[in-house]
Write an enzyme that holds these catalytic residues in place. Sequence first.
Site, PDB file in Angstrom:
ATOM      1  N   HIS A   1      -3.132  -1.165  15.052  1.00 44.84           N
ATOM      2  CA  HIS A   1      -3.053   0.195  14.579  1.00 44.84           C
ATOM      3  C   HIS A   1      -4.319   0.645  13.887  1.00 44.84           C
ATOM      4  O   HIS A   1      -4.343   1.739  13.306  1.00 44.84           O
ATOM      5  CB  HIS A   1      -1.838   0.362  13.645  1.00 44.84           C
ATOM      6  CG  HIS A   1      -1.996  -0.363  12.335  1.00 44.84           C
ATOM      7  ND1 HIS A   1      -1.891   0.296  11.135  1.00 44.84           N
ATOM      8  CD2 HIS A   1      -2.298  -1.626  12.042  1.00 44.84           C
ATOM      9  CE1 HIS A   1      -2.083  -0.558  10.144  1.00 44.84           C
ATOM     10  NE2 HIS A   1      -2.321  -1.725  10.682  1.00 44.84           N
TER      11      HIS A   1
ATOM     12  N   ASP B   1      -4.839  -7.226   4.185  1.00 45.27           N
ATOM     13  CA  ASP B   1      -3.814  -8.273   4.122  1.00 45.27           C
ATOM     14  C   ASP B   1      -4.091  -9.435   5.069  1.00 45.27           C
ATOM     15  O   ASP B   1      -3.427 -10.463   5.000  1.00 45.27           O
ATOM     16  CB  ASP B   1      -2.408  -7.691   4.383  1.00 45.27           C
ATOM     17  CG  ASP B   1      -2.335  -6.794   5.599  1.00 45.27           C
ATOM     18  OD1 ASP B   1      -3.327  -6.104   5.899  1.00 45.27           O
ATOM     19  OD2 ASP B   1      -1.278  -6.764   6.257  1.00 45.27           O
TER      20      ASP B   1
ATOM     21  N   HIS C   1      -7.793  -8.537  13.265  1.00 41.70           N
ATOM     22  CA  HIS C   1      -7.589  -7.270  12.546  1.00 41.70           C
ATOM     23  C   HIS C   1      -8.179  -7.426  11.149  1.00 41.70           C
ATOM     24  O   HIS C   1      -7.993  -8.459  10.511  1.00 41.70           O
ATOM     25  CB  HIS C   1      -6.079  -6.993  12.496  1.00 41.70           C
ATOM     26  CG  HIS C   1      -5.672  -5.759  11.777  1.00 41.70           C
ATOM     27  ND1 HIS C   1      -6.444  -4.618  11.738  1.00 41.70           N
ATOM     28  CD2 HIS C   1      -4.546  -5.469  11.076  1.00 41.70           C
ATOM     29  CE1 HIS C   1      -5.795  -3.692  11.039  1.00 41.70           C
ATOM     30  NE2 HIS C   1      -4.652  -4.184  10.615  1.00 41.70           N
TER      31      HIS C   1
ATOM     32  N   TYR D   1       9.302  -1.209  10.256  1.00 38.87           N
ATOM     33  CA  TYR D   1       7.856  -1.441  10.395  1.00 38.87           C
ATOM     34  C   TYR D   1       7.245  -0.442  11.380  1.00 38.87           C
ATOM     35  O   TYR D   1       6.205   0.163  11.118  1.00 38.87           O
ATOM     36  CB  TYR D   1       7.635  -2.875  10.892  1.00 38.87           C
ATOM     37  CG  TYR D   1       6.217  -3.353  10.776  1.00 38.87           C
ATOM     38  CD1 TYR D   1       5.781  -3.994   9.624  1.00 38.87           C
ATOM     39  CD2 TYR D   1       5.302  -3.174  11.808  1.00 38.87           C
ATOM     40  CE1 TYR D   1       4.468  -4.441   9.505  1.00 38.87           C
ATOM     41  CE2 TYR D   1       4.003  -3.615  11.700  1.00 38.87           C
ATOM     42  CZ  TYR D   1       3.593  -4.252  10.548  1.00 38.87           C
ATOM     43  OH  TYR D   1       2.303  -4.681  10.435  1.00 38.87           O
TER      44      TYR D   1
ATOM     45  N   HIS E   1       2.967 -10.652  10.731  1.00 39.16           N
ATOM     46  CA  HIS E   1       3.958 -10.473   9.657  1.00 39.16           C
ATOM     47  C   HIS E   1       5.339 -10.841  10.194  1.00 39.16           C
ATOM     48  O   HIS E   1       5.688 -10.480  11.327  1.00 39.16           O
ATOM     49  CB  HIS E   1       4.046  -9.013   9.195  1.00 39.16           C
ATOM     50  CG  HIS E   1       2.809  -8.486   8.545  1.00 39.16           C
ATOM     51  ND1 HIS E   1       2.379  -8.887   7.295  1.00 39.16           N
ATOM     52  CD2 HIS E   1       1.904  -7.571   8.968  1.00 39.16           C
ATOM     53  CE1 HIS E   1       1.263  -8.238   6.987  1.00 39.16           C
ATOM     54  NE2 HIS E   1       0.948  -7.444   7.992  1.00 39.16           N
TER      55      HIS E   1
ATOM     56  N   GLU F   1      -7.657  -5.424   8.385  1.00 39.87           N
ATOM     57  CA  GLU F   1      -7.037  -4.832   7.188  1.00 39.87           C
ATOM     58  C   GLU F   1      -6.927  -5.908   6.097  1.00 39.87           C
ATOM     59  O   GLU F   1      -6.841  -7.110   6.378  1.00 39.87           O
ATOM     60  CB  GLU F   1      -5.653  -4.234   7.518  1.00 39.87           C
ATOM     61  CG  GLU F   1      -5.186  -3.336   6.393  1.00 39.87           C
ATOM     62  CD  GLU F   1      -4.013  -2.414   6.761  1.00 39.87           C
ATOM     63  OE1 GLU F   1      -3.520  -2.469   7.903  1.00 39.87           O
ATOM     64  OE2 GLU F   1      -3.596  -1.637   5.872  1.00 39.87           O
TER      65      GLU F   1
ATOM     66  N   ASP G   1      -0.569  -7.089  13.877  1.00 37.64           N
ATOM     67  CA  ASP G   1       0.519  -6.318  13.258  1.00 37.64           C
ATOM     68  C   ASP G   1       1.635  -5.941  14.252  1.00 37.64           C
ATOM     69  O   ASP G   1       2.802  -5.809  13.861  1.00 37.64           O
ATOM     70  CB  ASP G   1      -0.030  -5.024  12.647  1.00 37.64           C
ATOM     71  CG  ASP G   1      -0.687  -5.258  11.295  1.00 37.64           C
ATOM     72  OD1 ASP G   1      -0.306  -6.210  10.606  1.00 37.64           O
ATOM     73  OD2 ASP G   1      -1.576  -4.476  10.937  1.00 37.64           O
TER      74      ASP G   1
ATOM     75  N   HIS H   1       0.812  -1.225   0.000  1.00 36.51           N
ATOM     76  CA  HIS H   1       0.000   0.000   0.000  1.00 36.51           C
ATOM     77  C   HIS H   1       0.845   1.275   0.000  1.00 36.51           C
ATOM     78  O   HIS H   1       0.628   2.217   0.761  1.00 36.51           O
ATOM     79  CB  HIS H   1      -1.099   0.005   1.066  1.00 36.51           C
ATOM     80  CG  HIS H   1      -0.688  -0.082   2.525  1.00 36.51           C
ATOM     81  ND1 HIS H   1       0.339   0.628   3.068  1.00 36.51           N
ATOM     82  CD2 HIS H   1      -1.230  -0.781   3.546  1.00 36.51           C
ATOM     83  CE1 HIS H   1       0.426   0.367   4.364  1.00 36.51           C
ATOM     84  NE2 HIS H   1      -0.514  -0.495   4.677  1.00 36.51           N
TER      85      HIS H   1
END
Length: 405
Positions: A145, A82, A78, A196, A229, A80, A164, A24
Amino acid sequence: MQAIEVKPGIYWVGAIDWSIRDFHGYVTPKGTTYNNYLIIDDQITLLDTVKYTFAEIMIENIRGLTDPSKIRNIIINHIENDHVTSLDRIMKLTPDATIYITQKGKQGLDRFFDTSKWNINIVKTGDTLNIGKRTLLFIETPMLHWPDSMMTYIKEDKILISQDAFGQHLASSARFDDDFIKSASISELEDSVIDYYANILMPFGSLIKNKIADINKLGLDIEIIAPDHGIIWRKDPAKVINMYLDMANGKADLRVVIVYDTMWQSTEQMMIPIAQGIEAEGVDVKVIKLRATPLSIAVKELWRARGSLIGSPTINNTIFPTVGEFLTYLKGLRPKNRIAGAFGSYGWGGGAVKQIYDELKLMGLETVEPGIQILYKPSTEDKKLCYEFGRKFAEQVIEYHKKFV
Ligand code: FEO
């Protein structure tokens, strides 16, 4: 790839994205991974999913352990893209499974999928789910986040699934910190953590401190931190927690990063004596030319350094476009505990240096003023002024840095 055992009965079933270089807009030169986890217990439980392009890989990893139709619970930490965009693929395989998610997560999920036929349980901090021999404890982490974010703690195994947080964009055949260090180095892993944090978590330093304090209050004994991740922390989970606390408390190296761009090399010719002046005070310098460097790397380097100087020519009475873009990105990340200044060349009327200071002040950064502007091309005398500017800036950085050591 195949499932990897994290602890007996608990498996990594995610995917490695070796080739992604644009996450992104955030440059990921080392790729990334989408980690998710499967617990084989009386109720088979999946924690998170992966980016939709890797759904088949995840499903194959699960099939190596069990029939996906046997999954009873799906924890969504989460939402998001991904992590959640292959959830529909899993739900097709096990439509009666129950999803556990925060209230905000549910709101987001409804925007991704038609959830009307799915079993969804809203959870909040302190809620638990018994899945047989194990109990899962949910901990909301809003704005770490995203508003929906949460973590899941597997009590009996002392594993924190941290989504994350504590992750890295780092593709590797190693899944664990101890394995990674055997073939690479701890400094490479640390660099990925900083990268990160700088690009994803920088705005949330105070929240991070509070949330780590909350987790400490819960008295959780954490043996393994398994993020969504990168590398899983099993040898030294305290290391990444301490790195986060240090960064949230303003840790930086005694260094100046010069982030600049140039039109006809005049600003570049100013940069050289400025850097020499900084070095003359014994302060390390790193130089980033924006047209040669991705924004996310420039931000990481700025975050590592206590001081930063932003250099831009004035073009059409304003900041050079790449520098403007960098400042816009940086503003959103809300850097703190850093000292900054500006320099640049101009031809007709100046303006960029003042505008950079305006932006730096809006961000709440400490500034060293005035900056330095040079008409057209720096003369020998101008270069001496630049050298002095660099030297005096370094003195201010040294002084400011003392507040943090
Ligand atoms: Fe890895 Fe916030 O998604």
